[in-house]
Scaffold this motif. Structure first.
Motif, PDB file in Angstrom:
ATOM      1  N   ALA A 109      11.264  36.032  63.553  1.00 38.34           N
ATOM      2  CA  ALA A 109      11.828  36.762  64.689  1.00 38.34           C
ATOM      3  C   ALA A 109      12.224  38.175  64.274  1.00 38.34           C
ATOM      4  CB  ALA A 109      13.040  36.016  65.236  1.00 38.34           C
ATOM      5  N   ALA A 110      12.204  39.084  65.237  1.00 34.89           N
ATOM      6  CA  ALA A 110      12.525  40.487  64.976  1.00 34.89           C
ATOM      7  C   ALA A 110      14.017  40.716  64.745  1.00 34.89           C
ATOM      8  CB  ALA A 110      12.060  41.350  66.142  1.00 34.89           C
ATOM      9  N   LEU A 111      14.847  39.736  65.132  1.00 34.11           N
ATOM     10  CA  LEU A 111      16.280  39.860  64.880  1.00 34.11           C
ATOM     11  C   LEU A 111      16.896  38.478  64.720  1.00 34.11           C
ATOM     12  CD1 LEU A 111      18.349  40.857  68.005  1.00 34.11           C
ATOM     13  CD2 LEU A 111      16.093  39.937  68.194  1.00 34.11           C
ATOM     14  N   PRO A 112      18.020  38.392  64.014  1.00 34.91           N
ATOM     15  CA  PRO A 112      18.686  37.106  63.815  1.00 34.91           C
ATOM     16  C   PRO A 112      19.318  36.607  65.118  1.00 34.91           C
ATOM     17  CG  PRO A 112      19.514  38.763  62.260  1.00 34.91           C
ATOM     18  CD  PRO A 112      18.641  39.465  63.252  1.00 34.91           C
ATOM     19  N   PRO A 113      19.509  35.297  65.241  1.00 30.86           N
ATOM     20  CA  PRO A 113      20.085  34.745  66.471  1.00 30.86           C
ATOM     21  C   PRO A 113      21.481  35.295  66.778  1.00 30.86           C
ATOM     22  CG  PRO A 113      19.839  33.033  64.790  1.00 30.86           C
ATOM     23  CD  PRO A 113      19.185  34.261  64.268  1.00 30.86           C
ATOM     24  N   GLU A 114      22.263  35.610  65.739  1.00 29.00           N
ATOM     25  CA  GLU A 114      23.611  36.138  65.965  1.00 29.00           C
ATOM     26  C   GLU A 114      23.581  37.488  66.690  1.00 29.00           C
ATOM     27  OE1 GLU A 114      23.634  33.422  62.469  1.00 29.00           O
ATOM     28  OE2 GLU A 114      22.438  35.173  62.995  1.00 29.00           O
ATOM     29  N   LEU A 115      22.560  38.301  66.416  1.00 33.02           N
ATOM     30  CA  LEU A 115      22.448  39.592  67.102  1.00 33.02           C
ATOM     31  C   LEU A 115      22.018  39.404  68.551  1.00 33.02           C
ATOM     32  CD1 LEU A 115      20.969  41.977  64.370  1.00 33.02           C
ATOM     33  CD2 LEU A 115      23.354  41.613  65.043  1.00 33.02           C
ATOM     34  N   LEU A 116      21.100  38.469  68.790  1.00 34.81           N
ATOM     35  CA  LEU A 116      20.707  38.165  70.174  1.00 34.81           C
ATOM     36  C   LEU A 116      21.913  37.635  70.938  1.00 34.81           C
ATOM     37  CD1 LEU A 116      18.662  37.897  72.445  1.00 34.81           C
ATOM     38  CD2 LEU A 116      18.063  35.638  71.509  1.00 34.81           C
ATOM     39  N   TRP A 117      22.654  36.717  70.322  1.00 32.76           N
ATOM     40  CA  TRP A 117      23.858  36.134  70.935  1.00 32.76           C
ATOM     41  C   TRP A 117      24.860  37.232  71.300  1.00 32.76           C
ATOM     42  CZ3 TRP A 117      28.605  35.699  67.941  1.00 32.76           C
ATOM     43  CH2 TRP A 117      29.612  34.952  68.561  1.00 32.76           C
ATOM     44  N   THR A 118      25.079  38.164  70.401  1.00 30.33           N
ATOM     45  CA  THR A 118      26.016  39.258  70.660  1.00 30.33           C
ATOM     46  C   THR A 118      25.510  40.147  71.786  1.00 30.33           C
ATOM     47  OG1 THR A 118      26.745  39.203  68.356  1.00 30.33           O
ATOM     48  CG2 THR A 118      27.237  41.204  69.603  1.00 30.33           C
ATOM     49  N   PHE A 119      24.226  40.446  71.773  1.00 31.78           N
ATOM     50  CA  PHE A 119      23.643  41.276  72.831  1.00 31.78           C
ATOM     51  C   PHE A 119      23.793  40.598  74.193  1.00 31.78           C
ATOM     52  CE2 PHE A 119      19.928  42.370  75.468  1.00 31.78           C
ATOM     53  CZ  PHE A 119      20.172  43.726  75.642  1.00 31.78           C
ATOM     54  N   LEU A 120      23.521  39.290  74.255  1.00 28.12           N
ATOM     55  CA  LEU A 120      23.617  38.562  75.524  1.00 28.12           C
ATOM     56  C   LEU A 120      25.053  38.453  76.025  1.00 28.12           C
ATOM     57  CD1 LEU A 120      21.026  35.723  74.861  1.00 28.12           C
ATOM     58  CD2 LEU A 120      20.759  37.686  76.413  1.00 28.12           C
ATOM     59  N   ARG A 121      26.029  38.538  75.139  1.00 26.01           N
ATOM     60  CA  ARG A 121      27.443  38.434  75.522  1.00 26.01           C
ATOM     61  C   ARG A 121      28.038  39.780  75.942  1.00 26.01           C
ATOM     62  NH1 ARG A 121      30.736  36.125  70.996  1.00 26.01           N
ATOM     63  NH2 ARG A 121      32.323  35.897  72.590  1.00 26.01           N
ATOM     64  N   GLN A 122      27.322  40.870  75.723  1.00 23.59           N
ATOM     65  CA  GLN A 122      27.844  42.180  76.097  1.00 23.59           C
ATOM     66  C   GLN A 122      27.986  42.258  77.622  1.00 23.59           C
ATOM     67  OE1 GLN A 122      25.243  45.131  74.400  1.00 23.59           O
ATOM     68  NE2 GLN A 122      25.889  44.667  72.318  1.00 23.59           N
ATOM     69  N   PRO A 123      29.107  42.789  78.104  1.00 25.48           N
ATOM     70  CA  PRO A 123      29.315  42.870  79.554  1.00 25.48           C
ATOM     71  C   PRO A 123      28.189  43.595  80.298  1.00 25.48           C
ATOM     72  CG  PRO A 123      31.355  43.351  78.408  1.00 25.48           C
ATOM     73  CD  PRO A 123      30.278  43.251  77.356  1.00 25.48           C
ATOM     74  N   THR A 124      27.646  44.663  79.717  1.00 28.64           N
ATOM     75  CA  THR A 124      26.575  45.391  80.408  1.00 28.64           C
ATOM     76  C   THR A 124      25.313  44.537  80.516  1.00 28.64           C
ATOM     77  OG1 THR A 124      25.989  46.454  78.315  1.00 28.64           O
ATOM     78  CG2 THR A 124      27.394  47.700  79.826  1.00 28.64           C
ATOM     79  N   THR A 125      25.006  43.783  79.474  1.00 25.26           N
ATOM     80  CA  THR A 125      23.836  42.899  79.517  1.00 25.26           C
ATOM     81  C   THR A 125      24.047  41.816  80.566  1.00 25.26           C
ATOM     82  OG1 THR A 125      23.390  43.289  77.179  1.00 25.26           O
ATOM     83  CG2 THR A 125      22.365  41.351  78.177  1.00 25.26           C
TER      84      THR A 125
END
Length: 187
Positions: free
Chosen positions: A95-111
């Motif tokens: 994967a291009a990024l670790p799951p923790e980074l995807l998880w953080t991105f998905l939890r961002q209020p703007t996302t």
């Protein structure tokens, strides 16, 4: 998608035994409840069900409701299954990024605001896999990804520790007040 409990056989099937199942209520502040606190279900031993067993690093995203809860599956939850109210994202080894980074991105209020604003459901918000597939996810440079993951891990640990300390202080204050006020009711 997770396991639809309505489609499981009513009588327990032969197999390895009860399997932990993760419901949306089991995701609290981005983390899963301990595996021993999860409900358990009897799951037929089929190739489809084997494919739905969770692996460490899978990212769970709630598919219903307005909260869009997310969690990364830790090693302690290996082999559990997610309810049908989740979309399971399995990134894979390359994967291009670790799951923790995807998880953080998905939890961002703007996302979350962006994803939920695209929802056209009228009664209850419902995400589908297409909503997430169409999401443009920025990929940080590979050479800093592990540092960003470490930053996330440390920040989450500090947050949980601070919350636990605050809870303990609150309980202690209530106990002190209760001790001082208990004598008034006894007389």
């Amino acid at each position: 998608m997770g396991i639809n409990l309505a489609r499981l056989p009513k009588s327990p099937p032969p197999g390895p035994g009860p399997v932990p199942i993760i419901h949306v209520k089991d995701v609290v502040e981005g983390m899963l409840l301990d595996a021993d606190r999860l409900d358990r279900i009897s799951l037929p031993d089929t190739p489809q069900n084997a494919r739905q067993r969770l692996l460490p690093g899978d990212v769970l995203v709630s598919a219903r409701g307005t909260l869009m809860k997310c969690a990364v599956v830790p090693p302690s939850h290996w082999g559990a299954v997610a309810s049908a109210n989740f979309i399971v994202i399995r990134l894979g080894q390359s994967a291009a990024l670790p799951p923790e980074l995807l998880w953080t991105f998905l939890r961002q209020p703007t996302t979350q605001a962006y994803v939920l604003s695209r929802n056209t459901s009228t009664a209850q918000a419902a995400l589908n896999i297409r909503d997430l597939e169409d999401l443009s996810i920025p990929i940080p440079p590979q050479n800093i990804q592990s540092d960003l993951v470490q930053l996330i891990v440390v920040a989450e640990e500090q947050y949980r520790t601070a919350m636990e300390c605050a809870r303990l202080r609150q309980e202690e204050a209530m106990a002190i007040v209760a001790r001082h006020m208990a004598s008034d009711y006894a007389s």
